[in-house]
Enzyme design. Structure first.
Site, short mmCIF file in Angstrom:
data_model
loop_
_atom_site.label_atom_id
_atom_site.label_comp_id
_atom_site.label_asym_id
_atom_site.label_seq_id
_atom_site.Cartn_x
_atom_site.Cartn_y
_atom_site.Cartn_z
N SER A 192 2.34 -4.65 -12.14
CA SER A 192 1.04 -5.24 -11.82
C SER A 192 -0.14 -4.69 -12.61
CB SER A 192 0.77 -5.07 -10.32
OG SER A 192 0.81 -3.70 -9.99
N LYS A 214 -5.44 -8.29 -11.20
CA LYS A 214 -6.67 -8.59 -10.46
C LYS A 214 -7.48 -9.74 -11.05
CE LYS A 214 -6.53 -5.34 -7.23
NZ LYS A 214 -6.36 -5.71 -5.81
N GLU A 241 -15.84 -5.22 -3.62
CA GLU A 241 -15.49 -3.84 -3.29
C GLU A 241 -14.41 -3.41 -4.25
OE1 GLU A 241 -14.04 -6.42 -1.90
OE2 GLU A 241 -11.97 -5.83 -2.30
#
Lengths: 411, 274
Positions: free
Chosen positions: A393, A103, A125
């Protein structure tokens, strides 16, 4: 209205989308309220300018190196490979990034763009909290005000990440409307943005939302695939044969896939969350394999919904995958057949989570556990010289409470 | 093409007064009560009626209208039932304009052509679709105008003079000016800025301009009616529905009456502002 999935890009490349309207085939677009339209046009222009400015990329690269710790390793998962007895499996180690997931790649890019645009207040969000933590981290680093919207239900099940965000100085606002999960957090963030257009930048966490977000987030995540390409050429002297990545909104997958889209011999698999099984109709989060095209959160894409077009809340063991939609470029890649979209259930992901922990000494997040689960299905049947890359990830520290609970262990 | 909307605003112009546009969520709190509320609106003083089409994810709406939509959905509201509510209303009233207001997904899933045909046949006159800016006009706006329905555009304080021509290019009926930066029913409109913005937008369009988002009182309605061609009231009415319900969200004998009473009060304000 035309329903054909004619590629918006030239027939020679899968990498030229979206078109000037923000469309990938029929997917994408700018389905937002009029109040936001001028902001989105401004953002599009600002991003174009930043992209053309070498100093922007140079600054971003410097932070990716020294703050995030890139490049992330491409690691040969030797014992998992031996165990499955087929394809040679590599992990792209996004779990080793600062904040523990992919991220941060996107967040840094967007925050630096926000600074360039003179915005001082950042909203985001978050579902599982990984994007919220990454945003709070970057805002702390650059001294920006940070407000994170998170569904009330998710706040209750992701307390450690809520506390992390608060430690980093962010304000975490519960989304109390609708189903009180990720989709409602997105609604709340959009409502905030409409009310605070002057000073606020909306940092979206995945390759979805109105144009230019799907393109911009993809571009910032492409560092994953570009590094993988170089590393594989260095380590094996050739490109991989297949790529596997988990998909919620689809940003880690798009980051890995996109640089390989025109390498036609590379097979690509996107793994959606099948939750308790696709047959349950409502207890999964597989938008492509179990949904249909619709319009939500600024873009047309595959969505989970009922026959009347009302959105159904997704379900997955992984809070990062239970979004009822998917990035529009994935929807397009599905329709034209370049990427194969498959799914893995909660149980399959849980098995993969445990197997990977024991065999590789790596506790994966529940999201990439879905990708590992698919590799476990196909790798045994593949030849030993088949090179497979799984996008690791994120790391699983955040998930140990969920998993302990399911396994009946009291912490 | 002349619709009931065009005829209504032409008549009001002769009367030299502004329109009262009322918003009610279709099917809230249930079909029967919703019909009772809506069919009594013209007598209470409403000149135009907006039927809110319930949606699970209304990103431009505040808590009041969000809750109204969820109540309606829980009571079984669907796009088909909203259209049938319009049809039932038309049996009682053939002149009051009906505008369907909502979000694009339920229409897209229903099928654009089918929806337009059935909406027109049911007696609807116009559409306001929040998440369809001019950039997406070929989705629904152009087909709607071709089907004989007005496509009413939302304009906001961020719609500046440079953007205004694009916003007004494909639109008809009236223009809905969103008086605040934000969602429905939360902030009170800044009446001074409303005045200057309406004046500014008038330079770009001959269509009537109605002002809404946050109008709750007769006094606000009066002030807005002095400068605009219409006043839109929504959240306040949906809140009146909510306040009249039992603890479990069921309608009471007072539900329709509560809405009509408030409409009467605000209608007085609108008429005083002429």
């Amino acid at each position: 209205m035309t329903q054909s999935a004619v590629p918006s890009s030239s027939p020679n490349s899968f990498r030229t989308g979206p078109d000037e309207r923000g469309l990938f085939g029929i997917y994408g677009g700018r389905f937002v309220a009029e109040t936001l339209m001028p902001l989105i046009l401004e953002l599009e222009q600002a991003y174009k300018d930043a992209k053309a400015d070498p100093s922007f990329q140079a600054e971003l690269d410097s932070f990716l190196t020294h703050f995030v710790g890139r490049p992330s390793p491409l690691y040969f998962a030797e014992r998992l490979t031996e165990h499955l007895g087929g394809a040679k499996i590599y992990f792209k180690r996004e779990d080793l990034n600062h904040t523990g997931a992919h991220k941060i790649n996107n967040v840094l890019g967007q925050i630096m763009l926000a600074r360039r645009m003179g915005k001082t207040r950042i909203i985001a969000e978050t579902g599982a909290g990984q994007h919220g933590v990454a945003t709070a981290t970057a805002c702390a680093r650059f001294g920006l005000k940070c407000i994170v919207y998170m569904g009330e239900v998710d706040i209750a099940r992701q307390m450690p990440n809520v506390f992390r965000m608060k430690l980093l100085g962010a304000e975490v606002v519960p989304a109390k409307s609708g189903s009180r999960t990720l989709k409602d957090a997105l609604n709340e963030a959009l409502r905030d943005w409409v009310a605070n257009v002057e000073d606020t930048f909306y940092c979206i966490g995945t390759v979805a939302g109105p144009h230019p977000y799907p393109e911009m987030v993809r571009d910032f995540q492409c560092v994953i695939g570009e590094e993988t390409k170089k590393q594989m050429l260095n380590q094996e002297g050739r490109l991989p044969d297949s790529l596997v990545a988990a998909i919620g909104g689809g940003s880690n997958a798009m980051g890995l896939f996109h640089p390989f889209l025109d390498d036609k011999d590379v097979e690509i698999y996107g793994v959606e969350a099948a939750g308790l099984g696709l047959k349950t109709k409502t207890k999964h989060a597989a938008s492509i394999t179990g949904g249909k095209p619709g319009v939500l959160h600024g873009n047309r894409t595959y969505l989970l919904m009922d026959d009347d077009g009302q959105i159904i809340e997704g379900h997955s063991i992984s809070a990062g995958l239970d979004y009822p939609g998917i990035g529009p470029e994935h929807a397009w890649l599905n329709d034209i057949g370049r990427v194969k979209y498959v799914s893995a259930t909660d149980q399959e992901a849980l098995d993969a989570f445990q197997l990977c922990s024991k065999l590789e000494g790596i506790i994966p997040a529940l999201e990439p556990s879905h990708a590992i689960a698919h590799a476990m299905k196909i790798a045994p049947k593949l030849p030993k010289d088949h090179l497979m890359v799984i996008n690791m990830s994120g790391r699983g520290d955040k998930d140990i409470f969920t998993v302990a609970d399911i396994l009946g262990v009291k912490l | 093409m002349t619709t009931r909307i065009d005829a209504k605003f032409a008549a009001l112009k002769k009367e030299k007064r502004a329109a009262l546009v009322t918003f009610i969520t279709a099917g809230d709190p249930d079909y029967k009560t919703s019909f009772k509320i809506i069919s009594g609106l013209p007598k209470a003083g409403a000149d135009v009626i907006e039927f809110g089409m319930p949606f699970t994810d209304p990103m431009a709406d505040g808590p009041a209208i969000q809750a109204g939509g969820l109540r309606a959905l829980k009571a079984g509201a669907t796009t088909k039932k909203t259209l049938s509510l319009v049809k039932d209303f038309r049996k009682t009233d053939d002149t009051t304009p009906v505008v369907l207001m909502g979000y694009y997904n339920p229409i897209y899933v229903y099928g654009v052509d089918k929806f337009l045909k059935e909406a027109k046949a049911a007696g609807a006159d116009g559409l306001i679709i929040v998440d369809l800016p001019p950039e997406e006009d070929d989705e629904l706006c152009l087909p709607a105008m071709e089907a004989g329905l007005n496509f009413i555009r939302l304009t906001t304080p961020t719609t500046d003079d440079a953007r205004a021509p694009a916003v007004f290019r494909n639109t008809s009926g009236f223009v809905y000016y969103v008086s605040v930066l934000g969602i429905t029913g939360t902030k009170a409109p800044d009446l001074k800025s409303v005045k200057s913005n309406v004046k500014r937008l008038k330079k770009h369009t001959k269509l009537p301009i109605c002002v809404g988002f946050g109008v709750k009182t007769a006094e606000q309605a009066r002030t807005i009616a002095e400068t605009a061609d219409g006043v839109v009231v929504g959240s306040a009415l949906v809140s009146a529905v909510a306040d009249s319900l039992t603890k479990t969200g069921k309608a009471t004998p007072k539900t329709a009456e509560a809405v009509h009473k408030l409409v009467k009060k605000i209608a007085k304000g609108v008429r005083a502002g002429a």
